[in-house]
Motif scaffolding. Structure first.
Motif, PDB file in Angstrom:
ATOM      1  N   ALA A   2       0.829  -1.202   0.000  1.00 52.54           N
ATOM      2  CA  ALA A   2       0.000   0.000   0.000  1.00 52.54           C
ATOM      3  C   ALA A   2       0.866   1.256   0.000  1.00 52.54           C
ATOM      4  CB  ALA A   2      -0.928  -0.015   1.213  1.00 52.54           C
ATOM      5  N   LEU A   3       1.999   1.207   0.708  1.00 50.90           N
ATOM      6  CA  LEU A   3       2.893   2.370   0.745  1.00 50.90           C
ATOM      7  C   LEU A   3       3.501   2.634  -0.631  1.00 50.90           C
ATOM      8  CD1 LEU A   3       4.757   1.855   4.155  1.00 50.90           C
ATOM      9  CD2 LEU A   3       2.983   3.543   3.613  1.00 50.90           C
ATOM     10  N   ILE A   4       3.860   1.575  -1.340  1.00 49.03           N
ATOM     11  CA  ILE A   4       4.423   1.746  -2.680  1.00 49.03           C
ATOM     12  C   ILE A   4       3.375   2.318  -3.625  1.00 49.03           C
ATOM     13  CG2 ILE A   4       5.448   0.563  -4.650  1.00 49.03           C
ATOM     14  CD1 ILE A   4       6.645  -1.443  -2.717  1.00 49.03           C
ATOM     15  N   ALA A   5       2.138   1.818  -3.520  1.00 51.39           N
ATOM     16  CA  ALA A   5       1.062   2.352  -4.362  1.00 51.39           C
ATOM     17  C   ALA A   5       0.815   3.824  -4.052  1.00 51.39           C
ATOM     18  CB  ALA A   5      -0.211   1.532  -4.148  1.00 51.39           C
ATOM     19  N   GLY A 268       4.025  -0.875 -18.479  1.00 51.04           N
ATOM     20  CA  GLY A 268       3.375  -0.452 -17.246  1.00 51.04           C
ATOM     21  C   GLY A 268       3.036  -1.594 -16.298  1.00 51.04           C
ATOM     22  N   PRO A 269       2.293  -2.616 -16.753  1.00 53.16           N
ATOM     23  CA  PRO A 269       1.950  -3.706 -15.846  1.00 53.16           C
ATOM     24  C   PRO A 269       3.156  -4.488 -15.330  1.00 53.16           C
ATOM     25  CG  PRO A 269       0.507  -3.695 -17.765  1.00 53.16           C
ATOM     26  CD  PRO A 269       1.616  -2.725 -18.050  1.00 53.16           C
ATOM     27  N   GLN A 270       4.182  -4.648 -16.179  1.00 52.12           N
ATOM     28  CA  GLN A 270       5.356  -5.400 -15.750  1.00 52.12           C
ATOM     29  C   GLN A 270       6.168  -4.638 -14.703  1.00 52.12           C
ATOM     30  OE1 GLN A 270       5.907  -8.637 -16.620  1.00 52.12           O
ATOM     31  NE2 GLN A 270       3.862  -8.354 -17.515  1.00 52.12           N
ATOM     32  N   ILE A 271       6.278  -3.328 -14.883  1.00 53.39           N
ATOM     33  CA  ILE A 271       6.965  -2.516 -13.866  1.00 53.39           C
ATOM     34  C   ILE A 271       6.189  -2.542 -12.561  1.00 53.39           C
ATOM     35  CG2 ILE A 271       7.698  -0.177 -13.271  1.00 53.39           C
ATOM     36  CD1 ILE A 271       8.181   0.314 -16.241  1.00 53.39           C
ATOM     37  N   ALA A 272       4.858  -2.386 -12.645  1.00 49.08           N
ATOM     38  CA  ALA A 272       4.024  -2.401 -11.441  1.00 49.08           C
ATOM     39  C   ALA A 272       4.122  -3.743 -10.717  1.00 49.08           C
ATOM     40  CB  ALA A 272       2.578  -2.104 -11.815  1.00 49.08           C
ATOM     41  N   ARG A 273       4.140  -4.818 -11.484  1.00 49.28           N
ATOM     42  CA  ARG A 273       4.233  -6.150 -10.879  1.00 49.28           C
ATOM     43  C   ARG A 273       5.530  -6.315 -10.106  1.00 49.28           C
ATOM     44  NH1 ARG A 273       3.523 -11.832 -14.279  1.00 49.28           N
ATOM     45  NH2 ARG A 273       3.768 -13.257 -12.492  1.00 49.28           N
ATOM     46  N   ARG A 274       6.612  -5.788 -10.625  1.00 49.71           N
ATOM     47  CA  ARG A 274       7.899  -5.920  -9.955  1.00 49.71           C
ATOM     48  C   ARG A 274       8.008  -4.982  -8.752  1.00 49.71           C
ATOM     49  NH1 ARG A 274       8.057  -7.765 -14.772  1.00 49.71           N
ATOM     50  NH2 ARG A 274       9.637  -9.253 -15.510  1.00 49.71           N
ATOM     51  N   LEU A 275       7.463  -3.793  -8.863  1.00 50.38           N
ATOM     52  CA  LEU A 275       7.522  -2.859  -7.737  1.00 50.38           C
ATOM     53  C   LEU A 275       6.641  -3.314  -6.575  1.00 50.38           C
ATOM     54  CD1 LEU A 275       7.474   0.647  -9.494  1.00 50.38           C
ATOM     55  CD2 LEU A 275       9.390  -0.440  -8.322  1.00 50.38           C
ATOM     56  N   LEU A 276       5.424  -3.772  -6.898  1.00 50.68           N
ATOM     57  CA  LEU A 276       4.482  -4.166  -5.854  1.00 50.68           C
ATOM     58  C   LEU A 276       4.642  -5.625  -5.437  1.00 50.68           C
ATOM     59  CD1 LEU A 276       1.302  -2.348  -7.219  1.00 50.68           C
ATOM     60  CD2 LEU A 276       2.837  -1.600  -5.414  1.00 50.68           C
TER      61      LEU A 276
END
Length: 337
Positions: A2-5, A268-276
């Motif tokens: 949640a903090l990363i989002a 976008g989705p691949q970066i988000a998947r790795r960050l979250l």
């Protein structure tokens, strides 16, 4: 997570304000916030609210739509390369718009440019999606009739190549002025973004977000195997058609608004998947990363580079190396397994 989002949301907001601040006459961020909250002089309100805010909002909506569209297609097809621009949806929309732009002569700068080209882009994207879906329909290895992810991706890549060739052929047949106008649109530029472009992009993005978030559990189930998904009571083909249809509409309207902005739906989705650190492509994270990529590219195109570059050129410069990175990772996983 949640903090990363939340951090991603803050980054997107800061970039959004920077996108309004930069231009021929730069404004301090504090002044931009003052105008957005009702303050500022008449000249500052005109610059912020009338001149720059529609462009920044259009970039934001386009980024969110592409991020969500990419997350949906990659989740359903179980393939990180299954993005609208890789499957040919964006090329179909581009072919529709270019057909109008090079086929109307001088009228391409009037009604055809503001209404005809975006409408043709939307129709082109939808027709391309229907053609790919029908061609991908068949029997799987288990004998079940339907659409499989690998078949749809391969057919989409082939259709994408055909549509790209069609666009090139139209450009060679067009007059120099029409070809230049079409080429500017194909670069994915936000220079002409205004309230007329913003309205359909905002509506389509809102609908796409509601469908995606409302189907989040269904989408999570579709990431599982077919037997598990069916055991959970999910009608696979019906839900796939609904979600892919929503993704296609979102990507087509985003392309219709500003032209093709490549690699955002892919990366976008691949970066988000790795960050979250999520097992699948996260919807909210993908939307935020998509917004960051498009708005950030618009800021960079005017504040970093010596000339005002189309936003599609900036995202392509980033997306090309990222695509190579994904291909290397996929090849390594295949080698290990």
């Amino acid at each position: 997570m949640a903090l990363i989002a939340a951090a991603l949301a803050v980054v997107a907001l800061v970039l959004f304000c920077l996108d309004i601040a930069v231009g021929e006459s730069h404004l301090p961020l504090g002044r931009v916030l003052d105008v957005l909250t009702g303050g500022g002089t008449r000249a500052q309100r005109f610059i912020v609210l009338e001149s720059r805010l529609p462009r920044a909002l259009t970039a934001l909506m386009v980024g969110i739509a592409l991020g969500l569209a990419g997350a949906i297609t990659q989740s359903i097809l179980h393939n990180p390369l299954a993005a609208p621009d890789m499957l040919g949806i964006t090329s179909g929309a581009s072919l529709g718009a270019v057909t109008v732009l090079v086929g109307t002569g001088g009228a391409g700068t009037g009604l055809a440019a503001t209404v005809g080209a975006p409408l043709a882009a939307l129709v082109g994207g939808l027709l391309t999606a229907v053609a790919i879906y029908l061609l991908a329909w068949g029997r799987s290895a288990t004998g079940e009739r339907g659409v499989t992810g690998l078949r749809l991706v391969l057919i989409g890549i082939g259709i994408n190549a055909l549509l790209t060739a069609g666009i090139s052929w139209l450009l060679t047949r067009a007059s120099l002025a029409d070809a230049q106008r079409a080429q500017l649109w194909l670069s994915g530029s936000l220079n002409a973004a205004d309230r007329a472009h913003l309205a359909p992009a905002a509506i389509a993005t809102t609908v796409l977000a509601l469908v995606a978030l409302g189907s989040a559990r269904t989408l999570a189930a579709l990431r599982l195997g077919a037997e598990t998904t069916r055991a959970l009571g999910v009608r696979i083909q019906t839900q796939q058609a609904i979600l892919i249809g929503a993704a296609v509409i979102g990507a087509s309207v985003a392309t219709a608004a500003v032209g093709p902005v490549g690699f955002v739906a892919l990366a976008g989705p691949q970066i988000a998947r790795r960050l979250l650190r999520t097992p699948g492509e996260p919807l909210i994270g993908s939307a935020l990363i998509g917004a960051i990529l498009v708005v950030g590219a618009d800021v960079a195109s005017r504040a970093v580079f010596p000339i005002d570059l189309p936003v599609g050129v900036v995202t392509a410069a980033f997306g090309g190396p990222f695509l190579l990175y994904l291909l290397v990772r996929i090849n390594r996983k295949a080698t290990v397994s």
